[in-house]
Design an enzyme around this catalytic site. Structure first.
Site, PDB file in Angstrom:
ATOM      1  N   LYS A   7      37.082 -45.493  42.916  1.00  0.00           N
ATOM      2  CA  LYS A   7      36.531 -45.992  41.657  1.00  0.00           C
ATOM      3  C   LYS A   7      36.112 -44.781  40.844  1.00  0.00           C
ATOM      4  CE  LYS A   7      32.738 -48.832  39.899  1.00  0.00           C
ATOM      5  NZ  LYS A   7      31.669 -49.780  40.259  1.00  0.00           N
ATOM      6  N   ASP A 106      21.619 -55.444  41.717  1.00  0.00           N
ATOM      7  CA  ASP A 106      22.609 -56.233  40.984  1.00  0.00           C
ATOM      8  C   ASP A 106      23.317 -57.193  41.937  1.00  0.00           C
ATOM      9  OD1 ASP A 106      23.895 -57.151  38.723  1.00  0.00           O
ATOM     10  OD2 ASP A 106      25.326 -55.514  38.614  1.00  0.00           O
TER      11      ASP A 106
END
Length: 181
Positions: A7, A106
Site C-alpha cells: 500500500k 477506525d
C-alpha cells in the site's frame, strides 16, 4: 504462507523528523503479531513519489462490509453462529492492539478483513496513533462508528474502539449502521 500486498500512502511535505515518526509508527504496528490483526512486513519511503510504502499481509476474502452488502442483495442474514465467529475474532484482534497500547481508531466493517478460511483480520490502522499518555484528542475515524467522546471532542481511549466494535456487531445483525443521523 501469507500473501503480501503493498500500500502506498502519499505523504505531504514531510521533515525528516516527521518521516522518522511515521516509520516508527509502522514499526509499532509491525510489532503486533496476532492472527486477527493484519501483519505488517516492512515500511520504507519512496522519495521519488513521496510515498510511505507499507508491505502488509493481504486478506484474500474481502471485508465484512462486502459480506453484509451481499446479504442485503440476497435478502439473507448471517446466522447467530457466524456473527459470534466474526465478533469474537474482532475482539481478540482489538485486545492484541490494546495490550500494546495501540488504539485502532477506525474500527468499521470495511476495515474488518477476512481470509478465505474465515479468519478475521483487523486492518487499515493508518489512523492509529500509539497512545501517548493513554489519551488522544484528534478527530479521526468514520462518523457512523464514532463514540460520543469523539463527537464531543473529549479525550478518548481504548474504550472508543469497543464502542465501534459494538456498532460493527449491530451492523452484522441489522445490515445497517446503528446511528445514521
Amino acid at each position: 504462507g501469507s500473501i503480501y500486498a503493498m500500500k502506498k500512502v502519499k505523504m505531504g511535505k514531510l521533515s525528516s523528523k516527521e518521516k522518522e515518526n511515521a516509520l516508527n509508527e509502522v514499526r509499532i504496528l509491525a510489532s503486533v503479531n496476532h492472527p486477527n490483526v493484519i501483519g505488517y512486513k516492512e515500511a520504507f519511503f519512496e522519495d521519488a513519489t513521496n510515498c510511505l510504502c507499507l508491505v502488509m499481509e493481504n486478506a484474500d476474502g474481502g471485508d465484512l462490509l462486502q459480506l453484509i452488502n451481499n446479504h442485503k442483495k440476497a435478502n439473507s442474514s448471517f446466522s447467530e453462529k457466524q456473527v459470534w465467529h466474526y465478533f469474537i475474532q474482532i475482539i481478540r484482534g482489538l485486545k492484541a492492539l490494546h495490550d500494546l497500547k495501540i488504539c485502532h481508531r477506525d474500527i468499521k466493517c470495511a476495515n474488518v478483513f477476512l481470509t478465505k478460511a474465515g479468519v478475521v483480520k483487523l486492518g487499515d490502522m493508518n489512523v492509529s496513533r500509539v497512545v501517548k499518555g493513554g489519551m488522544m484528542r484528534t478527530q479521526t475515524g468514520t462518523p457512523y462508528y464514532a463514540c460520543p467522546e469523539v463527537w464531543k471532542d473529549m479525550p478518548y481511549d481504548n474504550r472508543s474502539d469497543i464502542w465501534s466494535a459494538g456498532c460493527v456487531l449491530y451492523e452484522m445483525v441489522m445490515k445497517l449502521p446503528p446511528f445514521r443521523a
